[in-house]
Design a protein around this motif. Structure first.
Motif, PDB file in Angstrom:
ATOM      1  N   THR A   1       1.749   3.633  12.985  1.00 38.57           N
ATOM      2  CA  THR A   1       1.096   2.572  12.214  1.00 38.57           C
ATOM      3  C   THR A   1       1.010   3.021  10.765  1.00 38.57           C
ATOM      4  OG1 THR A   1      -0.217   1.891  14.117  1.00 38.57           O
ATOM      5  CG2 THR A   1      -0.975   1.167  11.960  1.00 38.57           C
ATOM      6  N   ASP A   2       1.492   2.160   9.850  1.00 38.99           N
ATOM      7  CA  ASP A   2       1.496   2.568   8.444  1.00 38.99           C
ATOM      8  C   ASP A   2       0.304   1.991   7.694  1.00 38.99           C
ATOM      9  OD1 ASP A   2       2.090  -0.056   7.633  1.00 38.99           O
ATOM     10  OD2 ASP A   2       4.154   0.392   7.055  1.00 38.99           O
ATOM     11  N   ALA A   3       0.209   2.355   6.424  1.00 41.07           N
ATOM     12  CA  ALA A   3      -0.949   1.995   5.614  1.00 41.07           C
ATOM     13  C   ALA A   3      -1.069   0.505   5.374  1.00 41.07           C
ATOM     14  CB  ALA A   3      -0.880   2.734   4.270  1.00 41.07           C
ATOM     15  N   ASP A   4      -0.009  -0.252   5.630  1.00 36.65           N
ATOM     16  CA  ASP A   4      -0.039  -1.703   5.480  1.00 36.65           C
ATOM     17  C   ASP A   4      -0.275  -2.426   6.805  1.00 36.65           C
ATOM     18  OD1 ASP A   4       0.808  -2.378   2.552  1.00 36.65           O
ATOM     19  OD2 ASP A   4       2.116  -0.740   3.168  1.00 36.65           O
TER      20      ASP A   4
ATOM     21  N   TYR B   1       3.923   4.969   4.614  1.00 35.95           N
ATOM     22  CA  TYR B   1       2.929   6.025   4.774  1.00 35.95           C
ATOM     23  C   TYR B   1       2.112   5.791   6.041  1.00 35.95           C
ATOM     24  CZ  TYR B   1       4.090   8.105   0.330  1.00 35.95           C
ATOM     25  OH  TYR B   1       4.765   8.755  -0.680  1.00 35.95           O
ATOM     26  N   ILE B   2       2.136   6.780   6.936  1.00 39.51           N
ATOM     27  CA  ILE B   2       1.572   6.631   8.269  1.00 39.51           C
ATOM     28  C   ILE B   2       0.089   6.983   8.262  1.00 39.51           C
ATOM     29  CG2 ILE B   2       1.747   7.402  10.668  1.00 39.51           C
ATOM     30  CD1 ILE B   2       4.121   5.687   9.546  1.00 39.51           C
ATOM     31  N   THR B   3      -0.700   6.146   8.936  1.00 39.16           N
ATOM     32  CA  THR B   3      -2.142   6.374   9.051  1.00 39.16           C
ATOM     33  C   THR B   3      -2.547   6.749  10.472  1.00 39.16           C
ATOM     34  OG1 THR B   3      -2.511   4.001   9.406  1.00 39.16           O
ATOM     35  CG2 THR B   3      -2.673   4.819   7.142  1.00 39.16           C
ATOM     36  N   SER B   4      -1.768   6.376  11.461  1.00 31.93           N
ATOM     37  CA  SER B   4      -2.058   6.773  12.837  1.00 31.93           C
ATOM     38  C   SER B   4      -0.783   6.645  13.659  1.00 31.93           C
ATOM     39  CB  SER B   4      -3.174   5.918  13.455  1.00 31.93           C
ATOM     40  OG  SER B   4      -2.762   4.564  13.582  1.00 31.93           O
TER      41      SER B   4
ATOM     42  N   VAL C   1       0.843  -1.203   0.000  1.00 37.64           N
ATOM     43  CA  VAL C   1       0.000   0.000   0.000  1.00 37.64           C
ATOM     44  C   VAL C   1       0.877   1.252   0.000  1.00 37.64           C
ATOM     45  CG1 VAL C   1      -1.794   1.281   1.213  1.00 37.64           C
ATOM     46  CG2 VAL C   1      -1.876  -1.223   1.162  1.00 37.64           C
ATOM     47  N   SER C   2       1.930   1.248   0.817  1.00 36.37           N
ATOM     48  CA  SER C   2       2.847   2.389   0.832  1.00 36.37           C
ATOM     49  C   SER C   2       3.544   2.554  -0.512  1.00 36.37           C
ATOM     50  CB  SER C   2       3.886   2.227   1.946  1.00 36.37           C
ATOM     51  OG  SER C   2       3.326   2.509   3.212  1.00 36.37           O
TER      52      SER C   2
ATOM     53  N   LEU D   1       1.189   4.249  -2.832  1.00 33.35           N
ATOM     54  CA  LEU D   1       1.127   5.668  -2.512  1.00 33.35           C
ATOM     55  C   LEU D   1       2.376   6.399  -3.005  1.00 33.35           C
ATOM     56  CD1 LEU D   1      -0.392   5.417   1.064  1.00 33.35           C
ATOM     57  CD2 LEU D   1      -1.417   6.626  -0.883  1.00 33.35           C
TER      58      LEU D   1
END
Length: 451
Positions: A60-63, A50-53, A27-28, A31
């Motif tokens: 926590t990354d997008a994966d 790529y960080i989501t939270s 996913v990263s 992106l």
């Protein structure tokens, strides 16, 4: 290259880390492909996961990978990611109003931040502040203030310094690539002198200061200097802690010659080094202090704080900016400062130092590839060299950082020679997370040093 007959080190098993995919994962990577089509190539990322939270010391990354953060967004999230007091104050302020421009219709939060800065920064003299958005803005405005107050033009900076990416602060920064190359010409009346780099110059602090002062007096003239600007511990230049006595000697020379002594505490400030400000370790009282990064828990805010008579030397309208001291950023700063006070984060920084430095020094002994271990509080570094020399080893440094990233630990590199691994964990980081992240760093160093 080093060789060993010992068993190959084993990667530490994840405890609070979670490795769902390779890092960066699919996913990263997708992106990253979108980014390549939309974002300027001149903006680089250390680790394109790529960080989501984020919470505390974990990202926590997008994966779905969970990473331990030893970078704090370059010393910004000192109170931890999504610190409750910061989040609560930001939400409350955003619901009230997001912007009026303090120069048009002011608000209390800006005043409260300036009051807190007057209390926290070194010295008990009368102080005032002005708020901005970034560290470079703060440094540039400190120079404006110093030039106005003294009627002089020359600005003195040091080898290995980093002060920002505006035209003036690029001129004040030492390293060319990537910060300056191709961007000139730069602002005039900026002069560079030797600093104190104990590992490489071998000089005692007073001796290094005499060398710098001699250069100033001979090549510029003390009566021409508006300001001496320095980082109490140099950041991007390599986490270089000057030898004891260097800062007090430079400060004393400034006072004797009517020069404004400016401490760039953008990276060192707000509990990062085990004091509220790194200048305090040697009881140095700057005339002006530049702050940013850790001041507001992740929101863009910066400040110049200093002697009231210096700040007031600039006439009405001479300082400011549309977004400087934005109300939401001020609310975040007040939440961050409250967290630092209530949670005793100066003590937390010292705790991190006490846990990390012995392990880095042990690695230096075991591997022979670490020339120097240094730093204060939670601003710590290892300088990598080729075995048996002090020749910088930037390639090894890159490999170590990449190995940490692959195992879910975010570390940063820096230094004039690109051979420093720097550690800037959130000051709130637990001992358990610190231990897990250090185990990964130890594994990466031991593994890469064999190659």
């Amino acid at each position: 290259m080093t060789t060993s007959t010992a068993a190959e080190p084993q990667a530490p098993a994840p405890r609070q880390r979670r490795l769902q995919t390779e890092i960066p994962g699919p996913v990263s990577r997708a992106l990253q492909e979108r980014r390549a089509n939309a974002v300027a190539a001149g903006v680089a990322s250390t680790l394109p996961a790529y960080i989501t939270s984020a919470s505390g010391g974990l990202l926590t990354d997008a994966d779905g990978n969970v990473l331990i953060d030893f970078g704090s967004g370059i010393a910004v999230t000192s109170v931890g990611h999504s610190a409750p007091e910061v989040v609560d104050r930001v939400r409350e302020q955003a619901a009230l109003f997001t912007h009026t421009c303090f120069m048009v219709t002011p608000y209390e939060g800006y005043v409260e931040v300036c009051e807190a800065l007057a209390e926290l920064t070194p010295g008990d003299h009368a102080k005032k502040s002005v708020l901005f958005n970034s560290g470079a803005e703060a440094v540039e405005n400190a120079v404006k203030i110093a030039r106005t107050a003294t009627g002089r033009q020359a600005v003195v900076v040091f080898d290995h310094a980093y002060h920002g990416r505006t035209n003036l602060t690029m001129g004040m920064t030492a390293k060319s690539v990537p910060y300056k190359h191709g961007f000139g010409p730069f602002a005039p009346e900026v002069y560079r002198v030797p600093g104190s780099y104990p590992y490489r110059d071998g000089l005692a602090g007073p001796e290094a200061a005499r060398q710098a002062i001699d250069r100033i007096e001979k090549q510029i003239g003390g009566d021409q200097v508006a300001a001496v600007v320095l980082e109490p511990i140099q950041g991007e230049g390599g986490f270089i802690e000057p030898a004891p006595g260097f800062l007090p000697a430079i400060s004393a020379w400034c006072k004797a010659n009517g020069v404004v002594f400016v401490a760039d505490e953008v990276q060192t400030g707000f509990c990062r080094t085990g004091n509220w400000f790194a200048s305090q370790h040697e009881d140095v009282i700057p005339d002006l202090v530049c702050t940013a990064k850790g001041i507001a828990g992740g929101l863009p805010l910066a400040a110049v704080t200093g002697r009231a008579e210096l700040l007031d030397a600039v006439g009405p309208g001479g300082l400011g900016g549309t977004y400087g001291g934005n109300p939401i950023a001020c609310a975040a700063a007040l939440g961050a400062i409250e967290t630092m006070r209530n949670d005793g984060l100066t003590g937390s920084a010292k705790r991190i130092e006490e846990l990390v430095l012995p392990r880095l020094r042990a690695l230096a002994e075991e591997t022979g590839v670490i020339g120097d271990v240094r730093g204060r509080g939670a601003m710590l570094a290892a300088e990598f060299v080729k075995p048996g020399t002090n020749e910088p080893d930037a390639d090894l440094t890159k490999r170590i950082a990449a190995a940490c990233h692959a195992q879910g630990v975010v570390v940063l590199t820096c230094g004039t020679y690109g051979n420093i691994v720097r550690l800037l964990p959130p000051l709130s980081l637990s001992n358990e997370l610190l231990d897990e992240g250090l185990a990964v760093l130890e594994y990466a160093i031991a593994t890469e040093a064999r190659k």
